[in-house]
Design a protein around this motif. Structure first.
Motif, PDB file in Angstrom:
ATOM      1  N   ARG A 159       0.834  -1.206   0.000  1.00  0.00           N
ATOM      2  CA  ARG A 159       0.000   0.000   0.000  1.00  0.00           C
ATOM      3  C   ARG A 159       0.869   1.256   0.000  1.00  0.00           C
ATOM      4  NH1 ARG A 159      -3.169  -3.125   3.356  1.00  0.00           N
ATOM      5  NH2 ARG A 159      -2.400  -2.164   5.274  1.00  0.00           N
ATOM      6  N   TYR A 160       1.941   1.212   0.776  1.00  0.00           N
ATOM      7  CA  TYR A 160       2.848   2.358   0.834  1.00  0.00           C
ATOM      8  C   TYR A 160       3.477   2.609  -0.542  1.00  0.00           C
ATOM      9  CZ  TYR A 160       6.473   5.476   2.609  1.00  0.00           C
ATOM     10  OH  TYR A 160       7.292   6.558   2.826  1.00  0.00           O
ATOM     11  N   ASP A 189       0.888   4.051  -2.886  1.00  0.00           N
ATOM     12  CA  ASP A 189       0.525   5.432  -2.548  1.00  0.00           C
ATOM     13  C   ASP A 189       1.633   6.433  -2.812  1.00  0.00           C
ATOM     14  OD1 ASP A 189      -1.956   4.545  -1.715  1.00  0.00           O
ATOM     15  OD2 ASP A 189      -1.457   4.591   0.431  1.00  0.00           O
ATOM     16  N   LYS A 190       2.879   6.017  -2.631  1.00  0.00           N
ATOM     17  CA  LYS A 190       3.998   6.970  -2.640  1.00  0.00           C
ATOM     18  C   LYS A 190       4.878   6.906  -3.889  1.00  0.00           C
ATOM     19  CE  LYS A 190       3.264   8.313   1.661  1.00  0.00           C
ATOM     20  NZ  LYS A 190       2.819   9.625   2.021  1.00  0.00           N
TER      21      LYS A 190
END
Length: 140
Positions: A45-46, A49-50
């Motif tokens: 997820r990180y 997202d990033k």
């Protein structure tokens, strides 16, 4: 227990938006996090997202012997180079947990009470990962 934020190379490559390295490190991250699905999902997820990292649409790629879990793991790890799909990645996590997570390695010249078993398993797994990555780079 390790957290995905302990994997500094992953965080650095996400910051640098190096998609190829993010993909490679996410595979290594399965070993680093010892199959902990919750932390693995946080890392994914990180990354999503990033960075510009995205999974590919899943393609059917054959695995020669689904009954040999270790071989299946290696083949699926290699197949990620061809098709980095979320489905295939999740299969790899499942296979890791079936094959490596609870496996005990006993070495003939070491006592069975050796406290470095996890480190040895991770070292072997990283060696397999590096070998597959090198093969992928050669064939790429």
């Amino acid at each position: 227990m390790r957290n995905f934020t302990d994997n500094k190379p992953l965080l650095q490559n996400i910051q640098n938006n190096d998609i190829k390295e993010i993909k490679r490190i996410l595979i290594d991250n399965i070993f680093f996090l010892q199959g902990n699905r919750e932390e693995i999902n946080k890392a994914i997820r990180y990354a999503l997202d990033k960075s510009d990292f995205r999974f590919d649409e899943n393609k059917d790629l054959e695995v020669s012997n689904i009954n040999d879990k270790e071989r299946c793991f290696s083949e699926e790890q290699f197949n990620l180079g061809e098709n980095y799909s979320e489905e295939r990645y999740n299969v790899l996590v499942d296979l890791y947990n079936e094959v490596y997570a609870n496996k005990e390695y006993i070495y003939e010249n070491e006592p069975a009470t050796d406290k470095n078993k996890v480190a040895k398993i991770v070292a072997v797994a990283v060696g397999v990962g590096i070998t597959v990555y090198i093969l992928y780079r050669i064939l790429d």
